[in-house]
Design a protein around this motif. Structure first.
Motif, PDB file in Angstrom:
ATOM      1  N   LEU B 211       0.833  -1.206   0.000  1.00  0.00           N
ATOM      2  CA  LEU B 211       0.000   0.000   0.000  1.00  0.00           C
ATOM      3  C   LEU B 211       0.867   1.255   0.000  1.00  0.00           C
ATOM      4  O   LEU B 211       0.564   2.222  -0.697  1.00  0.00           O
ATOM      5  CB  LEU B 211      -0.918   0.006   1.222  1.00  0.00           C
ATOM      6  N   LEU B 212       1.967   1.238   0.785  1.00  0.00           N
ATOM      7  CA  LEU B 212       2.819   2.421   0.831  1.00  0.00           C
ATOM      8  C   LEU B 212       3.498   2.653  -0.523  1.00  0.00           C
ATOM      9  O   LEU B 212       3.644   3.800  -0.958  1.00  0.00           O
ATOM     10  CB  LEU B 212       3.872   2.272   1.929  1.00  0.00           C
ATOM     11  N   THR B 213       3.903   1.571  -1.184  1.00  0.00           N
ATOM     12  CA  THR B 213       4.497   1.723  -2.517  1.00  0.00           C
ATOM     13  C   THR B 213       3.458   2.268  -3.498  1.00  0.00           C
ATOM     14  O   THR B 213       3.767   3.089  -4.357  1.00  0.00           O
ATOM     15  CB  THR B 213       5.032   0.372  -3.013  1.00  0.00           C
ATOM     16  N   PHE B 214       2.229   1.809  -3.300  1.00  0.00           N
ATOM     17  CA  PHE B 214       1.127   2.281  -4.143  1.00  0.00           C
ATOM     18  C   PHE B 214       0.939   3.793  -4.006  1.00  0.00           C
ATOM     19  O   PHE B 214       0.572   4.465  -4.968  1.00  0.00           O
ATOM     20  CB  PHE B 214      -0.139   1.527  -3.742  1.00  0.00           C
ATOM     21  N   VAL B 215       1.211   4.327  -2.783  1.00  0.00           N
ATOM     22  CA  VAL B 215       1.100   5.774  -2.589  1.00  0.00           C
ATOM     23  C   VAL B 215       2.042   6.499  -3.549  1.00  0.00           C
ATOM     24  O   VAL B 215       1.662   7.483  -4.196  1.00  0.00           O
ATOM     25  CB  VAL B 215       1.434   6.150  -1.131  1.00  0.00           C
ATOM     26  N   GLY B 216       3.284   5.993  -3.671  1.00  0.00           N
ATOM     27  CA  GLY B 216       4.244   6.633  -4.560  1.00  0.00           C
ATOM     28  C   GLY B 216       3.802   6.595  -6.009  1.00  0.00           C
ATOM     29  O   GLY B 216       3.907   7.588  -6.729  1.00  0.00           O
ATOM     30  N   PHE B 217       3.277   5.444  -6.449  1.00  0.00           N
ATOM     31  CA  PHE B 217       2.799   5.352  -7.832  1.00  0.00           C
ATOM     32  C   PHE B 217       1.580   6.256  -8.019  1.00  0.00           C
ATOM     33  O   PHE B 217       1.448   6.933  -9.033  1.00  0.00           O
ATOM     34  CB  PHE B 217       2.384   3.915  -8.175  1.00  0.00           C
ATOM     35  N   GLY B 218       0.688   6.233  -7.016  1.00  0.00           N
ATOM     36  CA  GLY B 218      -0.547   6.993  -7.128  1.00  0.00           C
ATOM     37  C   GLY B 218      -0.302   8.481  -7.208  1.00  0.00           C
ATOM     38  O   GLY B 218      -1.024   9.192  -7.900  1.00  0.00           O
ATOM     39  N   TYR B 219       0.772   8.933  -6.534  1.00  0.00           N
ATOM     40  CA  TYR B 219       1.057  10.367  -6.603  1.00  0.00           C
ATOM     41  C   TYR B 219       1.524  10.757  -7.999  1.00  0.00           C
ATOM     42  O   TYR B 219       1.187  11.824  -8.495  1.00  0.00           O
ATOM     43  CB  TYR B 219       2.064  10.720  -5.507  1.00  0.00           C
ATOM     44  N   LYS B 220       2.242   9.864  -8.659  1.00  0.00           N
ATOM     45  CA  LYS B 220       2.699  10.182 -10.026  1.00  0.00           C
ATOM     46  C   LYS B 220       1.533  10.232 -11.004  1.00  0.00           C
ATOM     47  O   LYS B 220       1.531  11.036 -11.918  1.00  0.00           O
ATOM     48  CB  LYS B 220       3.709   9.142 -10.504  1.00  0.00           C
ATOM     49  N   ILE B 221       0.537   9.340 -10.822  1.00  0.00           N
ATOM     50  CA  ILE B 221      -0.576   9.357 -11.762  1.00  0.00           C
ATOM     51  C   ILE B 221      -1.757  10.151 -11.246  1.00  0.00           C
ATOM     52  O   ILE B 221      -2.774  10.230 -11.914  1.00  0.00           O
ATOM     53  CB  ILE B 221      -1.022   7.927 -12.138  1.00  0.00           C
ATOM     54  N   ALA B 222      -1.626  10.766 -10.065  1.00  0.00           N
ATOM     55  CA  ALA B 222      -2.663  11.650  -9.512  1.00  0.00           C
ATOM     56  C   ALA B 222      -3.992  10.937  -9.342  1.00  0.00           C
ATOM     57  O   ALA B 222      -4.995  11.308  -9.940  1.00  0.00           O
ATOM     58  CB  ALA B 222      -2.837  12.892 -10.374  1.00  0.00           C
ATOM     59  N   ILE B 223      -4.033   9.870  -8.524  1.00  0.00           N
ATOM     60  CA  ILE B 223      -5.317   9.261  -8.203  1.00  0.00           C
ATOM     61  C   ILE B 223      -5.719   9.639  -6.783  1.00  0.00           C
ATOM     62  O   ILE B 223      -4.896  10.106  -6.007  1.00  0.00           O
ATOM     63  CB  ILE B 223      -5.308   7.736  -8.404  1.00  0.00           C
ATOM     64  N   ALA B 224      -6.978   9.368  -6.432  1.00  0.00           N
ATOM     65  CA  ALA B 224      -7.696  10.154  -5.444  1.00  0.00           C
ATOM     66  C   ALA B 224      -7.016  10.541  -4.148  1.00  0.00           C
ATOM     67  O   ALA B 224      -6.822  11.723  -3.963  1.00  0.00           O
ATOM     68  CB  ALA B 224      -9.041   9.555  -5.161  1.00  0.00           C
ATOM     69  N   PRO B 225      -6.639   9.668  -3.231  1.00  0.00           N
ATOM     70  CA  PRO B 225      -6.183  10.329  -2.004  1.00  0.00           C
ATOM     71  C   PRO B 225      -4.856  11.069  -2.199  1.00  0.00           C
ATOM     72  O   PRO B 225      -4.448  11.825  -1.346  1.00  0.00           O
ATOM     73  CB  PRO B 225      -6.008   9.163  -1.022  1.00  0.00           C
ATOM     74  N   MET B 226      -4.188  10.855  -3.330  1.00  0.00           N
ATOM     75  CA  MET B 226      -2.891  11.482  -3.565  1.00  0.00           C
ATOM     76  C   MET B 226      -2.960  12.521  -4.686  1.00  0.00           C
ATOM     77  O   MET B 226      -1.980  12.780  -5.359  1.00  0.00           O
ATOM     78  CB  MET B 226      -1.865  10.406  -3.956  1.00  0.00           C
ATOM     79  N   HIS B 227      -4.133  13.142  -4.887  1.00  0.00           N
ATOM     80  CA  HIS B 227      -4.278  14.004  -6.063  1.00  0.00           C
ATOM     81  C   HIS B 227      -4.171  15.481  -5.733  1.00  0.00           C
ATOM     82  O   HIS B 227      -4.220  16.307  -6.625  1.00  0.00           O
ATOM     83  CB  HIS B 227      -5.645  13.762  -6.692  1.00  0.00           C
TER      84      HIS B 227
END
Lengths: 125, 512
Positions: B211-227
């Motif tokens: 999940l923590l690694t997913f945060v890093g990927f999610g921030y690059k693609i701008a998905i919801a909790p990291m947008h």
């Protein structure tokens, strides 16, 4: 409970114990220690000489630039160390690696030249 | 060892060319910083890199540098994609006036270096390499967002990006360290093997790491909790940079996310070392503190949240650039739909949608750049009565916006159609309904721009001295060129070729 988490219980216990000791020692000193203030005790310590000027002095941003440029070169030099240490084991690949280090030095020189050219190292502009 | 090393080097020739290009532009820019010279030099290196990538694509797929990188069809697709998108960004920057003077050569040099990082993101197969390539891209992105040094909004956006980005990458590195601690391996294949061999499911800490690694990927693609960074950074950054941010790092981030999900988290069968369509299923269970949820199901909730966040916030925006930023968030949600089905077939829909998204988003941003330069700002007021001032821009903008909504005769519809089919074929009716509702919500704010362009009288006049740039024939040609594929693919011309290509490119090398 997860077996991996169970294995880590000593670690958590140690973290807890360390925190108790650290916070406890500070608190004990605060509650039990005698407090005697004097003027010289409360003043800023500046290597024994009387303090001069304010504590909130502004520092020129150029110092940071020099520091950052130094850090970059320092890091690049740090990359050379592993090659030197592993030199014994690089019997056949040695020349190739040496060639790559040559490239590495080239980038090094290019960046230094770039800095000179954009006058990043000159104090007065 | 030497032979393997040299063989691996052959596979990363495009990246090496891009890196040398970046240095060349940086150094030659010191003497000759005219825009035409720098742009043509950069274009030369991009073309060379594409040529080298064609040469690499003839080789057999395989691992490079002892599983650190992997060269397969999926990575090749994204390498081509990012090189072409970045080449378009260079031309957009050339035609716009926001970056000029001495900074221009540095700016183009950074774009070339960013392309290197993005193409490494597309082919990395090792947690360390993933982190390294993400950081290359992130640090250059911070610099690019703040490239206008005397512009307070640009500085603000760069600072916000740095703070947010370092937090996200810190969390990602922490997650990676947990993954390493749990599995004892850094490359994605070994993590996948560990997960496959774990008897009673993977331990909780493993999933926290994921999940923590997913945060890093999610921030690059701008998905919801990291947008949260997206609108502020896009608004402050120079518009050509925002255009690039909305397409290239997003696509490379999706490449990483898909590869990580398919290679490390899927249980699939392989044929000749290749994981191709129809052979894998992503139904890994995410077990956290006793509660169990399927990994694709988790991605589905994230996707729904992203769509709602992007679309609802976009409704209230006065600035078109901010509106497009929120629309980019919503589109990340749509694209994520393809990964939620747990089937490799739907990943080809993602690839196709990314191609379409690149074309339509570049077009919409390009018109915004022209209006912003001609009138001083890009609020809705500046778009009023654009049809009377410059009909070609108004008409093309309508095409791009309708394509972004996903209205039938445009390419966006074809992209969305494939994603919806992928979701519906797995009987995820609720998910399809939510995505449909979101498309309807998005209709309102896209059409608002169209209404203002066609129904209102012009309020803001073109600034003095900007008429020449506003009438520039090359800019008009560029906007028409971007509009053409939107219509052609929408009515089915050359559509099959692109769809077949995107299907062919879903093939992962996972080792024999």
């Amino acid at each position: 409970m997860d077996p991996v988490l169970l294995k880590l219980i000593p670690l958590f216990a140690m973290i807890g114990f360390t925190m108790i000791v650290a916070i406890g020692a500070t608190l004990i000193g605060r509650f039990l220690g005698p407090r005697k203030y004097s003027k010289s005790k409360m003043s800023t310590y500046e290597c024994g000489i009387p303090p001069t000027g304010g504590a909130r002095d502004r520092i020129s941003v150029k110092y940071y630039l020099v520091a950052i440029l130094f850090l970059l070169f320092d890091l690049e030099v740090a990359y050379l160390l592993p090659v030197a240490l592993a030199w014994d084991q690089l019997s056949t690949v040695g020349p190739i690696i040496l060639g790559f280090m040559g490239f590495f030095f080239l980038f090094f020189l290019l960046s230094l030249f770039y800095e000179f050219k954009i006058k990043a190292l000159e104090w007065e502009r | 060892m030497t032979e393997e090393f040299l063989k691996s080097l052959h596979h990363i020739v495009p990246q090496i060319i891009l890196f040398i290009g970046s240095l060349t532009v940086m150094m030659l820019g010191l003497w000759k910083s005219s825009k035409v010279f720098i742009t043509s030099l950069a274009t030369l290196f991009f073309v060379l890199a594409i040529g080298a990538q064609c040469y690499v694509s003839e080789m057999n797929p395989g691992f490079l540098f002892k599983n650190i990188l992997v060269d397969d069809n999926f990575g090749r697709f994204f390498t081509y994609f990012v090189i072409i998108v970045m080449m378009m960004s260079v031309w957009v920057s050339h035609l716009s006036q926001s970056i000029k003077g001495k900074t221009y050569s540095d700016y183009i040099s950074m774009l070339l270096a960013l392309t290197t990082g993005l193409s490494f993101m597309a082919i990395s197969n090792h947690l360390l390499m993933i982190y390294l390539s993400i950081e290359t891209v992130s640090i250059l992105s911070y610099c690019l967002a703040g490239i206008k040094k005397d512009h307070s909004k640009s500085n603000e956006s760069a600072l916000k990006y740095v703070v947010y980005g370092s937090m996200a990458s810190g969390l990602m590195v922490y997650g990676m360290s947990l993954l390493y601690g749990m599995t004892g391996a850094l490359d994605l294949n070994s993590i996948g093997t560990f997960l496959g061999s774990a008897q009673e499911g993977a331990p909780t800490l493993f999933w926290i790491g994921v999940l923590l690694t997913f945060v890093g990927f999610g921030y690059k693609i701008a998905i919801a909790p990291m947008h949260m960074w997206t609108p502020d950074v896009y608004e402050g950054a120079p518009t050509p940079v925002a255009t690039m941010f909305s397409v290239a790092p997003k696509a490379a981030g999706f490449a990483l996310l898909i590869r990580a999900c398919v290679v490390a988290l899927a249980k699939g069968e392989t044929e000749g070392g290749l994981l191709t369509m129809g052979y894998a299923h992503l139904n890994t269970e995410l077990a956290l503190f006793g509660s169990q949820i399927l990994w694709p199901e988790f991605l589905m909730y994230i996707s729904m949240l992203t769509m709602f966040m992007g679309n609802l916030a976009a409704l209230l925006q006065k600035s078109v650039k901010r509106m497009l930023a929120y629309s980019a968030i919503a589109h990340a949600g749509y694209i994520l739909m393809g990964l939620c089905t747990g089937d490799l077939k739907s990943i080809s829909a993602i690839l196709f949608y990314l191609i379409v998204y690149a074309v339509m988003n570049f077009g919409a941003f390009w018109v915004t750049i022209k209006v912003e330069e001609a009138k001083g700002d890009e609020s809705l007021n500046s778009f009023k009565g654009l049809i009377f001032q410059k009909p070609i821009y108004a008409i093309c903008m309508t095409i791009f916006l309708c394509s972004l909504i996903g209205l039938p005769p445009f390419a966006g519809f074809m992209g969305k159609y494939q994603l919806f089919i992928a979701v519906l074929s797995k009987k995820m009716y609720l998910f399809a309904l939510v995505a449909g509702i979101n498309s309807v919500i998005s209709l309102y704010y896209y059409i608002k721009v169209v209404r203002v362009m066609f129904m209102d009288q012009p309020e803001v006049e073109v600034l003095k001295g900007q008429e020449k740039a506003f009438n520039c024939p090359v800019s008009k040609f560029a906007v028409v060129l971007l509009a053409i594929p939107n219509i052609l693919w929408g009515i089915g011309i050359y559509l099959d070729e692109v769809v077949l290509m995107s299907k062919k490119m879903v093939s992962f090398f996972v080792g024999i």
